[in-house]
Design an enzyme around this catalytic site. Sequence first.
Site, PDB file in Angstrom:
ATOM      1  N   ASP A  96      29.913 101.215  54.094  1.00 58.52           N
ATOM      2  CA  ASP A  96      29.686 101.605  52.686  1.00 58.52           C
ATOM      3  C   ASP A  96      30.321 100.638  51.687  1.00 58.52           C
ATOM      4  O   ASP A  96      30.770 101.059  50.604  1.00 58.52           O
ATOM      5  CB  ASP A  96      30.222 103.042  52.431  1.00 58.52           C
ATOM      6  CG  ASP A  96      29.538 104.076  53.314  1.00 58.52           C
ATOM      7  OD1 ASP A  96      28.365 103.872  53.662  1.00 58.52           O
ATOM      8  OD2 ASP A  96      30.186 105.075  53.666  1.00 58.52           O
ATOM      9  N   HIS A  99      24.105 106.345  49.753  1.00 57.86           N
ATOM     10  CA  HIS A  99      25.365 107.015  50.077  1.00 57.86           C
ATOM     11  C   HIS A  99      25.671 108.028  48.974  1.00 57.86           C
ATOM     12  O   HIS A  99      25.560 107.708  47.787  1.00 57.86           O
ATOM     13  CB  HIS A  99      26.487 105.985  50.192  1.00 57.86           C
ATOM     14  CG  HIS A  99      27.798 106.594  50.557  1.00 57.86           C
ATOM     15  ND1 HIS A  99      28.068 107.030  51.834  1.00 57.86           N
ATOM     16  CD2 HIS A  99      28.880 106.892  49.812  1.00 57.86           C
ATOM     17  CE1 HIS A  99      29.286 107.561  51.862  1.00 57.86           C
ATOM     18  NE2 HIS A  99      29.798 107.484  50.644  1.00 57.86           N
ATOM     19  N   ASN A 118      21.075 101.173  52.031  1.00 59.69           N
ATOM     20  CA  ASN A 118      21.546 102.517  52.411  1.00 59.69           C
ATOM     21  C   ASN A 118      21.719 103.343  51.152  1.00 59.69           C
ATOM     22  O   ASN A 118      22.027 102.802  50.095  1.00 59.69           O
ATOM     23  CB  ASN A 118      22.900 102.405  53.123  1.00 59.69           C
ATOM     24  CG  ASN A 118      23.458 103.753  53.545  1.00 59.69           C
ATOM     25  OD1 ASN A 118      22.703 104.634  53.993  1.00 59.69           O
ATOM     26  ND2 ASN A 118      24.756 103.941  53.393  1.00 59.69           N
ATOM     27  N   SER A 130      24.837 106.229  45.444  1.00 62.36           N
ATOM     28  CA  SER A 130      24.734 104.777  45.316  1.00 62.36           C
ATOM     29  C   SER A 130      23.754 104.246  46.352  1.00 62.36           C
ATOM     30  O   SER A 130      23.784 104.675  47.511  1.00 62.36           O
ATOM     31  CB  SER A 130      26.087 104.105  45.603  1.00 62.36           C
ATOM     32  OG  SER A 130      27.123 104.690  44.852  1.00 62.36           O
TER      33      SER A 130
END
Length: 205
Positions: A148, A112, A110, A139
């Site tokens: 997260d 973020h 992912n 990130s």
Amino acid sequence: MAEKVRVAILLSGRGSNMLALSEYKRRDPDRAYEIVLVASNVPEARGLVLARRFGIKAWARSHRGIKREEFDSLLDAVLLEHKVEIVALAGYMRLLSPGFVEKWEGRILNIHPSLLPSHKGLDTHQRAILAGDEYAGCSVHVVTADLDSGPVVAQARVKILPRDDPDSLAARVLEQEHLLYPLALEEYCRALREDEAKEQERDAG
Ligand code: GAR
């Protein structure tokens, strides 16, 4: 050269990170990954229009009126159908169910828009400014069951300027996202193939 790692990108909106990942690949076909699918929980997402325009297969199904687990099992089926190996979340604004994350353990990345572990969740730029942080950033991390919170694999920093508001900061962070995510995905996919090759050697020896 090993087979390309088959990547699916999940998005819910604009799709600029999807474009960056796709453009990075287009510039050099020797990259370790290929994008085989773009999938979304928002059928009207602009990212889907862009994906189709660039000749990438796009799949969408609204999550409305379907239980999270049920939606994720539809998603899982379409990923398997396309022999996907790595899932790259790029503005996918929906929590994945624990069962899905467990099944794809170590295979979901992912991006973020904060310097994790700071500012998990939403409104990251506003929170970074209000907190008086010197730096914001983005990130790339491995997705785990906690939001997260998975291991960070790459980060880029952006200095917060006195005149910044959340929009101006978001725009500068987004530029960094577009540079960071392709590099991080490339590296992750190379490492995956290297690990597989080592495993094969071990099994053979
Ligand atoms: C990006 O800034 C990404 O970091 C963020 O959504 C935006 C998507 O933009 N993701 C999250 O906030 C996930 N928690 P894009 O659709 O243009 O790539």
